[in-house]
Design a protein around this motif. Sequence first.
Motif, mmCIF file in Angstrom:
data_model
loop_
_atom_site.group_PDB
_atom_site.id
_atom_site.type_symbol
_atom_site.label_atom_id
_atom_site.label_comp_id
_atom_site.label_asym_id
_atom_site.label_seq_id
_atom_site.Cartn_x
_atom_site.Cartn_y
_atom_site.Cartn_z
ATOM 1 N N GLU A 151 0.795 -1.206 0.061
ATOM 2 C CA GLU A 151 -0.052 0.152 0.026
ATOM 3 C C GLU A 151 0.790 1.023 -0.075
ATOM 4 O O GLU A 151 0.724 2.270 -0.791
ATOM 5 N N ILE A 152 1.958 1.345 0.955
ATOM 6 C CA ILE A 152 2.851 2.524 0.863
ATOM 7 C C ILE A 152 3.569 2.503 -0.422
ATOM 8 O O ILE A 152 3.464 3.853 -1.029
ATOM 9 N N THR A 153 3.831 1.471 -1.260
ATOM 10 C CA THR A 153 4.415 1.692 -2.579
ATOM 11 C C THR A 153 3.441 2.098 -3.409
ATOM 12 O O THR A 153 3.955 3.170 -4.246
ATOM 13 N N GLU A 191 8.564 7.903 -16.674
ATOM 14 C CA GLU A 191 8.011 6.408 -17.320
ATOM 15 C C GLU A 191 8.584 5.323 -16.461
ATOM 16 O O GLU A 191 8.105 4.460 -15.981
ATOM 17 N N GLY A 192 10.296 5.514 -16.686
ATOM 18 C CA GLY A 192 10.819 4.287 -16.101
ATOM 19 C C GLY A 192 10.617 4.494 -14.649
ATOM 20 O O GLY A 192 10.652 3.336 -13.957
ATOM 21 N N ALA A 193 10.602 5.592 -13.744
ATOM 22 C CA ALA A 193 10.375 5.496 -12.426
ATOM 23 C C ALA A 193 8.984 5.199 -12.201
ATOM 24 O O ALA A 193 9.039 4.140 -10.924
ATOM 25 N N SER A 194 8.008 5.295 -12.557
ATOM 26 C CA SER A 194 6.723 4.674 -12.505
ATOM 27 C C SER A 194 6.679 3.202 -12.744
ATOM 28 O O SER A 194 6.118 2.525 -11.941
ATOM 29 N N GLU A 195 7.156 2.766 -13.782
ATOM 30 C CA GLU A 195 7.372 1.266 -14.146
ATOM 31 C C GLU A 195 8.039 0.696 -12.974
ATOM 32 O O GLU A 195 7.669 -0.478 -12.597
ATOM 33 N N THR A 196 9.137 1.322 -12.553
ATOM 34 C CA THR A 196 10.034 0.645 -11.549
ATOM 35 C C THR A 196 9.275 0.511 -10.083
ATOM 36 O O THR A 196 9.074 -0.635 -9.361
ATOM 37 N N GLY A 197 8.365 1.479 -9.817
ATOM 38 C CA GLY A 197 7.625 1.470 -8.659
ATOM 39 C C GLY A 197 6.820 0.652 -8.771
ATOM 40 O O GLY A 197 6.327 -0.146 -7.666
ATOM 41 N N LEU A 237 7.771 -3.063 -8.289
ATOM 42 C CA LEU A 237 8.212 -3.119 -6.721
ATOM 43 C C LEU A 237 6.866 -3.259 -6.176
ATOM 44 O O LEU A 237 6.866 -4.366 -5.465
ATOM 45 N N MET A 238 5.766 -2.546 -6.472
ATOM 46 C CA MET A 238 4.503 -3.027 -6.061
ATOM 47 C C MET A 238 3.921 -4.216 -6.053
ATOM 48 O O MET A 238 3.313 -4.886 -5.135
ATOM 49 N N LEU A 239 4.048 -4.609 -7.353
ATOM 50 C CA LEU A 239 3.455 -6.054 -7.592
ATOM 51 C C LEU A 239 4.140 -6.995 -7.028
ATOM 52 O O LEU A 239 3.619 -7.913 -6.922
ATOM 53 N N ILE A 257 4.408 -11.066 -3.111
ATOM 54 C CA ILE A 257 4.990 -12.151 -1.700
ATOM 55 C C ILE A 257 4.005 -12.154 -0.829
ATOM 56 O O ILE A 257 3.789 -12.999 0.114
ATOM 57 N N SER A 258 3.244 -10.974 -0.752
ATOM 58 C CA SER A 258 2.020 -11.019 0.413
ATOM 59 C C SER A 258 1.220 -11.977 0.091
ATOM 60 O O SER A 258 0.662 -12.757 0.872
ATOM 61 N N ARG A 259 0.830 -12.203 -1.245
ATOM 62 C CA ARG A 259 -0.217 -13.440 -1.621
ATOM 63 C C ARG A 259 0.128 -14.793 -1.393
ATOM 64 O O ARG A 259 -0.167 -15.719 -0.786
ATOM 65 N N ALA A 260 1.705 -14.772 -1.593
ATOM 66 C CA ALA A 260 2.383 -16.275 -1.231
ATOM 67 C C ALA A 260 2.323 -16.466 -0.082
ATOM 68 O O ALA A 260 1.939 -17.498 0.477
#
Length: 111
Positions: free
Chosen positions: A24-26, A63-69, A72-74, A79-82
Amino acid sequence: MGEVFSADVSRIRQWQNLMSDITEITDNSVRDFEAAARACLDWVGRDDSMAENLRPRDKKEREGASETGTSLMLAIGGISRALQVNGNVIQGAQNDAHEAIRDASKSSGKH
């Protein structure tokens, strides 16, 4: 003696909740970045040669910064779902084992 398997489902749930909070923070950070980036789109200029040279690079970096963030969020969300699935499987196995022990002790009178 065989190996002993032990798992603390409550700790798995704690990590799952932590990873969910980080997701959520990410997510909020990516949105905040994108909003702030939109607010300063004209910093490179509007119609001069500097703007023409910098605008494509600026766009690519944003765009690169948004894609990276977002990536990371995904990943953290995955990991949370796993952890959730892992906790459910372990909790199910523990519940089944406890039930089997109860059933065996009822029929044998021992536990």
